[in-house]
Every structure is written in C-alpha cells, then in structure tokens.
Design an enzyme around this catalytic site. Structure first.
Site, PDB file in Angstrom:
ATOM      1  N   TYR A 181       0.817  -1.231   0.000  1.00 16.55           N
ATOM      2  CA  TYR A 181       0.000   0.000   0.000  1.00 16.55           C
ATOM      3  C   TYR A 181       0.841   1.268   0.000  1.00 16.55           C
ATOM      4  O   TYR A 181       2.020   1.230   0.263  1.00 16.55           O
ATOM      5  CB  TYR A 181      -1.114  -0.020   1.034  1.00 16.55           C
ATOM      6  CG  TYR A 181      -0.869  -0.093   2.520  1.00 16.55           C
ATOM      7  CD1 TYR A 181       0.365   0.052   3.114  1.00 16.55           C
ATOM      8  CD2 TYR A 181      -1.980  -0.318   3.355  1.00 16.55           C
ATOM      9  CE1 TYR A 181       0.492  -0.013   4.491  1.00 16.55           C
ATOM     10  CE2 TYR A 181      -1.854  -0.389   4.733  1.00 16.55           C
ATOM     11  CZ  TYR A 181      -0.610  -0.233   5.297  1.00 16.55           C
ATOM     12  OH  TYR A 181      -0.484  -0.286   6.649  1.00 16.55           O
ATOM     13  N   GLU A 182       0.189   2.353  -0.369  1.00 19.64           N
ATOM     14  CA  GLU A 182       0.873   3.639  -0.629  1.00 19.64           C
ATOM     15  C   GLU A 182       1.951   3.488  -1.697  1.00 19.64           C
ATOM     16  O   GLU A 182       2.981   4.153  -1.636  1.00 19.64           O
ATOM     17  CB  GLU A 182       1.464   4.225   0.661  1.00 19.64           C
ATOM     18  CG  GLU A 182       0.471   4.455   1.774  1.00 19.64           C
ATOM     19  CD  GLU A 182      -0.714   5.326   1.364  1.00 19.64           C
ATOM     20  OE1 GLU A 182      -0.587   6.094   0.406  1.00 19.64           O
ATOM     21  OE2 GLU A 182      -1.764   5.210   1.992  1.00 19.64           O
TER      22      GLU A 182
END
Lengths: 596, 596
Positions: free
Chosen positions: B441-442
């Site tokens: 994620y990110e």
C-alpha cells in the site's frame, strides 16, 4: 481464488529431455516404466490434482480441521475424505512402492511430479499421505519381518497413514533431550509414555488406523542422542498376524492454530503407556528416523516447487489481464485504456524470477528423485554408492533452497497483484502463508545448512560436491565446442571453480575454529543452490535445443536462462563475500550486547 | 504472544547523538523543543504504546473489525475506542501540528519515534489516525481558508479522522483511469459519485466524523492524470462555519478480508452524489494528493521499522531462553541441559541481520523526518530547497527499503522460533502477516523504485543523490584521520563512488532506451538503501564513540556495524551486477512465451 493447471509440458521436458528418464529407467530395470505408462500416469495425476484436489484448497484454508476435546477426534475439512478415497482408488499411495507390498513398482522419481502436483493443488491435503512414504521406508529397511508384513501393505494401500513423532515441547532439533519413555512389557512390546508436539496428521478421519513412528528412550538408554529408540505405535493395536485390535492408549490432546496449512492438522499427541513395537536395534532409533527424514525433506522441498508453480501461474494470468499505465517505451496496446502490466520491466523481473526459480527447482528435485532410483537399483555397486553420496549432498540444498525460493516466489507473485494480493479472495496470500511452514518443518533452513556444510561436506571431505562438480564439468566439456551454449558454459565453469575454492576455504578455517562451519552454512547453502540451478539452466537450454519442442519453447528456455544468469546468479557474489568474511563478525558480540 | 518495550535508548541515541536533534531543532526555531520536553514526550509515548496499545495487538488480529451490511457501520475491535480516547486526551494527534490549528508545534521529526512506537505496539490500530496527518497537510497547503478553518482543528484534535480515496476497482497506480465523477451543485459544492476501494479507516466507530479526500473528475476534465481533482467529502456534511450537518450520501459497502492488519478496516466506499468541496485548483488534484502521499509513504516506512523492532525483541528473548544443542566450539552453559540457541552462528546471523537493519532503518526514517523540518523551517531558502530535494530522493528509499526489510526481519525473527514461530499463540506470524501489506500500500515497492529511478533521479539529473553523496563525503572527510573508523569509511567511500557510477550508467543507457529506467529500478532502490545504511552505520559508530553511552553500548554499535559491512553490504554486489545487466534480459521475452 487461485487456480492450478499441472505444467505437464515442462514436467515432461524435465523428465524426458533433460534427465533422459526413459533410458535411465530402462537401464535400472524398470521394465514397466515405458513412455506410454509414464505419460498416462502424468496425465491422470494432472486430472486428479486439478479437478479433485485444487478446488478444495481454499476450503481447507477457510474451514480448517475440527477438534473434539472430549474424544480427541479430528475432523478434516469438507471434501477431504472423498478426495482421499479417490486417491486410494486411483492407486496413488502405492505408485512407487514395491509390488511385494502392494505397490505399483514405478520408479521413485515418478513420485516427484506426482507430489509437485499434489502440493500445488492442495498442500494441506497433501500432508495427510505425505509421511506414509517415510514410514514405509523406515519399516522396510529397519522393521522386523512381522512388522513389514503387518504394516506395509495397509500403508501402501492407503488404508492406514504414517506419522513421525519426534518433537517434544522442549526439544525439536536436539532430540537427545527427549523425555518420552518406553518400558518393556511382558509380551515383548513396550509401553510408550510422553507428549509429542507438531505431529502432522497425528489424528484425522481419513483412515481406519494411524501408524505413529515414535522416538522414545528405553530404561537403560545412554544419555543424549545415542539413547534413542524407535517404536511403531499404532492408533489401534496391531497383532503379529496383522489384525487390528483395540484402541491404543494414545490420543490427540489438542491441535495447533497456525499461520497457514489450515486444512492440515498439527497435533499434540499424548502417549499414556501406549503399546509400541521396537523398530530396529535398541538405542539406534535415530538411524531409522533419518531414513524417514531424508524422504520427508525431499517431500517438503517439493511443497516449495508446487506452491511456486501455482503462484507463478496466477501471477502470470493477472499480469496479462490487469491493465495499468503505459509502457515507458510507448503504448503496446493502444486500443486498450492501458497496457497489461506484463509490459513493465519490473513486473517482468518478478515473473522471470519466479519462472527461473521454479523451473530450475523442478530439475533439482527430479534429479534427486532419479538419484534415489540409481542408489537403489543400479547394477554397479560403485554407481549405487556414488548416487547415494550425491543425493545425500543434494538433499539439504533441495529442501532448503526450494522452500526458501517458495517464500520468495509466493512473495513476488503476490506482489504482482498489488493490493489485491493481500485480499483473501484472490488466494495469493494463502500460498504465502502455506509456504511459510516449509522452511521450518523437517528441519529449518539453518539445520539444512548445517547438515550440508558439516555432515555432508566437512565430514566427507566434500565427497558429494566433488561428484556434482564432476558432473558439471562433464556437461561443460561435452558442449564446449557449442558456440550457442558458451554464454552459459563459461560462467558456469567459473562458478564451479569458485564453489570448490570457497569450500576449501571454509574447511581450512574450520580446522582452526569449528564455528566457521555454522558461520558459513546458510550462505554456502544458497550459494550452492544458485550454482546448481545455473547448471540445470545450462542443461535445459542444451536439452531444449536437442528436443522436438517448438521454437517458442526453445526460445523461452534460452531467454529464461539468460535472465537467470544475468539477474539471479549474481546473488552468489553476495553469498561468497559473506562466506569469506568468516565467523568473527558473527561471534564477536557477547550475548548480553544483543539487547543494547 | 509477542511483547513490546519501546527502545528508548536507541531512539535517543539516533535522535540526539547521531542526528544532533537538540541543536538542529533550536536552530530551526523550535524554542519549546528542549531536551526535557523531548525526553518527556518519548517517555510518555513509550508508556502509552507499551501499556495501552501493545496489549490490544493480538485482540485486533483475533477479533478484527465488524461490519453491518444493513447500515454500513463498522465496529472496531474491543478496546480500540478506549485506546483512541486516551490517545486524543494525551494530545498525540496534534503533537507536530501547528499551534494555530490546535497542535503542539513540536518538530515533525518527533512524530517519527512516536509512530515507530505506535506501529510496533499495534500496527492495525495505528492505521486509524495514520492518514489524518496527510489530510492535514493537503488541506493546509491546498485548501481554501474556510476549509482550513472548518476541518483542520477537529482533525488535529483527533475528533475527526482523514482518509485518502484514490483507488478504484480497475485502477490503483494508474489514476488517470479513474471513473468517479464530480458534478457542480448550485451552492458551489460538488456531487461526488463513484466507488473507491482499499480505503483504510474509511468507516469506523472511533470519531464523530470522517473526512474523505476523494479524487474525482469534473465534467470538463481533460482525459488522463491531468484531469483529476481533489474533493474533501466528509461523512457528515460540514458547513462553511464548521458546524456538522446531516449524513452525507456516502457509505461503506463492504470490508475486505485480509491476510493481516485485521484490526484495521479496509473499506469499499460508495459515493452516491455525496456533497464534496473542491480542494485546490480544478484538475490539479494529483498535486495535492502527492502532498498526502509523501507523508503517508514515510508513515508506512515507519510501520516497517516498528514491526522489525518488535520482531527483533521477541526473537532475541526466545534465542536467549530456548535451550537446544551445544555450541560447536564446546558447551557454553555446561550446567544447563543444552546451550541457548544464541550461541549458534546461524542464529546470530539472523539476529544481527534484523538488528543491523532495524537500527539502520531507524536512522533513515529519523533523518527524513529532520529533513522535513529543515525544508519547512530553515532560515535560508537554499537550505530549505536542498532539504526538500533530498527528502524527495530519500522518501522512496525509506518507504520501500524499510518495508522490504520488515518482510525479511519478520521472516528471520520467526525463523529463530523454529516451528513455534508458525503457531499463532507466539505472535510472530502475526507480525509477518501484518508486515506483508507494507510493501503494497501507498505504492508498491516497484512503484517506489520507479519514483526513485525516474522522477527523483533521471528527471532531476540525480540532484538528490548528489546532495546525499556530498553529505557522505563530508562525513568521510571529517573522520578520515580516525584510524578506528577507517574500516567503515574506506568501503563507504568506495560504495559512494560506485553508486554515482552506476547511476550514470543507467541514465546513459536510458537515454537510448526508456525501459532501462524500469529495468534498473528495484535493484537500484535496494542498492541505494544498503549504501545509505552503510553511511548510517559508520555515523553510528562515530556518534557512539563521541557519546556518553556505556562501553557495552559503544561496542555493540561497532560490532553490529562490522556485521553489517561484512555480511549485509555485500548484497550491493548482486544488485550492482543486476543493474548493469540492463534491460535486455527482462524485455526479450514476448508476453506469450512467459507461459511456455
């Protein structure tokens, strides 16, 4: 949900084209192992694993095994029983067992693709029949006649399964510490008492009996590992005529809640004066257990191959389907809203890493399988002996590297999915969780590394390595005039030379400091695995060129080999540097300074 | 169960001794950030995270979040609400926020140890307040006056939390493809319609309102990434005077079932004409979103540090307690039945790998934190600009390496436990499952690598790298007369030179073939991370020597640094070789041949 299709083309290529299995099996006297028979076995194994086992993989993970505390009974996940019944009916449990025990007598090596497919389709399910092979070998080689008569046929038929009961709460690797006791009974049997943990398939509802092979100490046992004996201790007692009697005094006390392989059951087994029968000599139990363990280690190595193959197939499918951003060198599919992510070099890097490691691992594993056949069936005693030395050397490499690569492969395959890989419904995270056990059980990677560097190298003056290097050099020599192979042969020869030199360096340092063995071990293990794979990739290109496979297949092998030599083999540089840095950087720190 | 104790000694060492934070903060005008205040903050953060958050870590994993399909409501795990209340009452949500928004105005860098501790104690819980920081920054920098007035104080106070709504089912990385629409309303607001997925803390029961920052397209939007606008879209409408109104037309449609971070909720968010307010210029939403994203990326990097620290502490404890076999160089604890496993070189290898990576990561992360303070508060504009360029360069390295190392660290720490590591009750497998999200994620590791190699290196003529190399050379020069440091300074300088050369090589090749950027990216990222850590380890030894720490502490730093240089830094050899092999081995294979 992840899917699975048995990679029959590559399995056949590895077996027939690279390893020349047809001729080898014929030479070893396996008269029934004709190409037609082998192909039919592979086709049927593919059908069974794809259609029966694979659909149960997520079921096992979601539902897991049930445990009844009151009775000690274990319930397998829905569908596991029916699948097991079909497995028995198909004759799979006895595929490579000797005909005199009810087996089909096919080469041991044919168990390798079978088990790869089982593990890819449903690793957790595969753990129920897994240890039966080792139990058969231990009883066959070390059991008394009546034990062979009574136990082998039901296990080979699949009506009973086997377990290995080694670990106790306070000892796993260090079996010399074990506390389970065996007291002689008046009738020649023994009363086994103690607690064993981490017993895979220690209790379940698939078969009418379960045959535990239990390590325990006799009352007169010398201390440590030299005082361990092996006892066959069935769930239901077995008389000398093979008839099943009353329930034995053993039961499952609880089952573990694990990170993965949730469809497989891991039991605490309590033995409360259970009737057991001594296998082999008193106090020589470890010897028999090693027979089981080596079989089991190669089996766990195949779990790594199976998981990696399944991970690759799903990552490839996703990478071909998922549209996201454009290729840096311009749109490749301008009519689509974005390019499939396989156009991106870094996605290719991940996919090719998995592809090169899984196809290489397949050969590593199959080669070990063929060596076992040679060790058992070659006419020439020296040839048998050499095969035994070589497979002993390769077993820790095969087990540890194939499972460590499975960690990496399931990591990279999941990574191709981005955030979707973390969501359960895609099934990729199950593969990663399932893979995580494989570098732990049947001896951690560190234990395999010590086995390789110590017992299989330092203690044998590198006998196994020398045999393998001879094989590499023979191949290199055979092809040294072939310009199309020189891009592989040249670096392979360099690595082989370096491997020998690194080994000598460790052994020389170890003469002065035994810690050098442990300090080098894991890096040496990986180094060995990467050079072994370089050999198999070079051989794969040569075999593909000489085969009747399509041009696309030949090109794919060559391109994957090029990737392997350019991008994976350089890892040996880091491992070599770590090996050569020696023990000092590891041993200098006092235990209390680790916390500061 | 795994346990956690905040590593205050090492955090203080990194902050005060290595980074000279006291003098730096004073120079930047943080008059309240005295040593007493900072120490009190660290002590209290340790107390809160150890006693309030850490005990809830396994609760979150076991019980997870609840979802009511009828109402779209989400229930957090037991205890999460009470912990959040204490978190607000402690003033933690506003620790580094500006006083004019209700914050305490401490340096940004002080959020780094706070977040490391939160993540170590309870990563899943930490995800609820995590994205508020980014929302504050986006609104502060890009919002209208009324938006800052209405939203910032409640978020800084912790009464509201923020989210980032970017991803849609068919697009994550490639936001140009997004379908969510924003239609102008008569009152100047917009009606937002569409479906967003993977929304961390998109719905929960911790706060009275949730502020979604949503990417959407206006009706006149140009196609692709240049047509994306940002809208602040609260769960309950917010009037221009800041008063909360009726429920907005958005709700959670479902929550994901994930591999880990089960105490954290990941939502599908459905916007059905929800009232939203444009943030910044039309079609310039990505700019504002990058403000949030860079903050969030450093935040996720800290998740890696926190998990690694907790993993290390538990592996160390187990390795000191677990008795198993004897040291190869003879019994170290002859009065015990076996030696603790920390005597074995390979266990030490695993522990020192984790220790060297986690302590190095801590400095990488803290350094980035101080650079943000410099970029915001240095008097000199050129100094601010340089700090901004450098932190932009270091952000993808920090995010990706710290999370990739968290994967490796939780792997090695679990491996120290042997089979016990796979059992849920020991808590090690939760750390491994939780860590697995951080490289996804990110922005996945591959996306960070592209950001580093493309936007932060190729597009800037390596401006960030040059600044970092200048810093390394300044350090090397400062200590070149110090014989006790030459074992580190010498190889560090060699690596710095090699880093520059490798970079030039990629950029030259990329001039002819843009695929070279992607082909080099991930290996370049790791290479950069390992050299950066070599720099921090060399500086750690120098700082320890100059400090008032105990001899044992100084020795531990030196020994860990030696291990790092001997055993970890050589990984750069493999990455350098992979980088130099170029794009061809990755790009040669046609997509269809991946399946053959």
């Amino acid at each position: 949900m992840s899917t699975y299709k048995a990679p029959l083309t590559d399995i056949r290529f590895a077996l027939y084209d690279v390893l020349g299995a047809e001729a080898l099996f014929a030479k070893l006297g396996y008269v029934d192992a004709t190409r037609d028979v082998l192909d039919a076995v592979l086709d049927e194994a593919a059908r069974f694993t794809e259609t029966v086992l694979a659909p149960l993989n997520s079921v096992g993970d979601e539902i897991g095994c049930g445990f009844d505390k009151a009775t000690g009974d274990v319930t397998t996940p829905p569908g596991f029983q029916q699948a097991y019944t079909q497995f028995i009916e198909g004759g799979w449990t006895g595929l490579t067992a000797a005909p005199e025990h009810g087996g089909q007598g096919l080469p041991h090596a044919m168990g390798v693709p079978l088990n790869e497919m089982i593990n890819a389709a449903n690793l957790a399910w595969g753990n129920f029949p897994l240890l039966s092979h080792g139990a058969v070998e231990a009883l066959r080689q070390h059991g008394e006649d009546w034990q062979r008569e009574a136990f082998l046929k039901p296990i080979v038929d699949g009506r009973w399964t086997g377990t290995m009961c080694l670990t106790e709460p306070h000892c796993g690797t260090d079996l010399g510490l074990l506390k389970t006791r065996a007291e002689p009974n008046a009738d020649g049997s023994y009363a086994i008492s103690g607690t064993k943990i981490f017993i895979t398939a220690g209790e379940h509802d698939l078969t009418e009996n379960i045959v535990h092979l239990v390590l325990a100490k006799l009352p007169d046992a010398p201390p440590g590992a030299k005082g361990i004996s092996l006892f066959v201790t069935p769930k239901f007692k077995v008389a000398r005529d093979g008839s099943m009697g009353e329930r034995n005094a053993l039961r499952c006390g609880s089952i573990e809640h694990k990170m993965g392989i949730k469809g497989s059951v891991t039991c605490v087994m309590n033995f409360d004066g259970a009737e057991g029968y001594l296998v082999g000599e008193p106090h020589k139990g470890l010897l028999a257990m090693f027979t089981m363990m080596n079989t089991a280690r190669l089996g766990v190595g195949l779990q790594g191959v199976g998981l990696s193959e399944r991970a690759y197939q799903n990552a490839l499918r996703y990478s071909l389907d998922r549209l996201q951003t454009r290729s840096l060198s311009g749109p490749k599919f301008p009519d689509k809203p974005a390019d499939p992510i396989i156009v991106h070099p870094d996605v290719r890097r991940m996919l090719l890493t998995v592809k090169s490691l899984v196809e290489g691992s397949r050969l590593l594993a199959l080669h070990a399988g063929t060596l076992i056949d040679v060790a058992h069936h070659a006419e020439d005693a020296a040839e048998r002996e050499q095969a035994d030395v070589l497979v002993s050397f390769l077993t820790p490499i095969s087990k540890a590297c194939q499972t460590e690569w499975a960690i990496e492969n399931t990591y990279n395959a999941l990574q191709c999915f981005g955030g979707h890989g973390y969501i359960r419904e895609h099934g990729m995270e199950q593969l990663a969780r399932d893979a995580r056990i494989t570098t732990l059980y049947e001896g951690t990677t560190g234990i395999q590394a010590l086995d390789l560097m110590g017992r299989k190298t330092a203690s044998t003056k590198a006998a196994g390595l020398k045999l393998f290097l001879t094989q590499i050099e023979a191949f290199a020599k055979e092809h040294e005039g072939d310009a199309s192979l020189s891009e592989f042969i040249l670096p392979l020869r360099q690595k082989a030379t370096e491997w020998a030199a690194l080994t000598q360096g460790v052994l020389q340092r170890a003469a002065g400091n035994p810690e050098e063995i442990g300090a080098a071990s894991t890096d040496y293990l990986f180094y060995s695995g990467y050079v072994a794979l370089a050999y198999w990739w070079a051989r794969s290109v040569a075999a593909a060129e000489a085969s009747a496979h399509s041009d696309a297949f030949k090109q794919s092998k060559r391109e994957t080999a090029r990737f392997y030599f350019a991008r994976i083999l350089p890892r040996t540089l880091a491992h070599a540097a770590a090996i050569e840095s020696g023990a000092a950087p590891l041993m200098a720190m006092d235990a209390e300074r680790f916390g500061t």
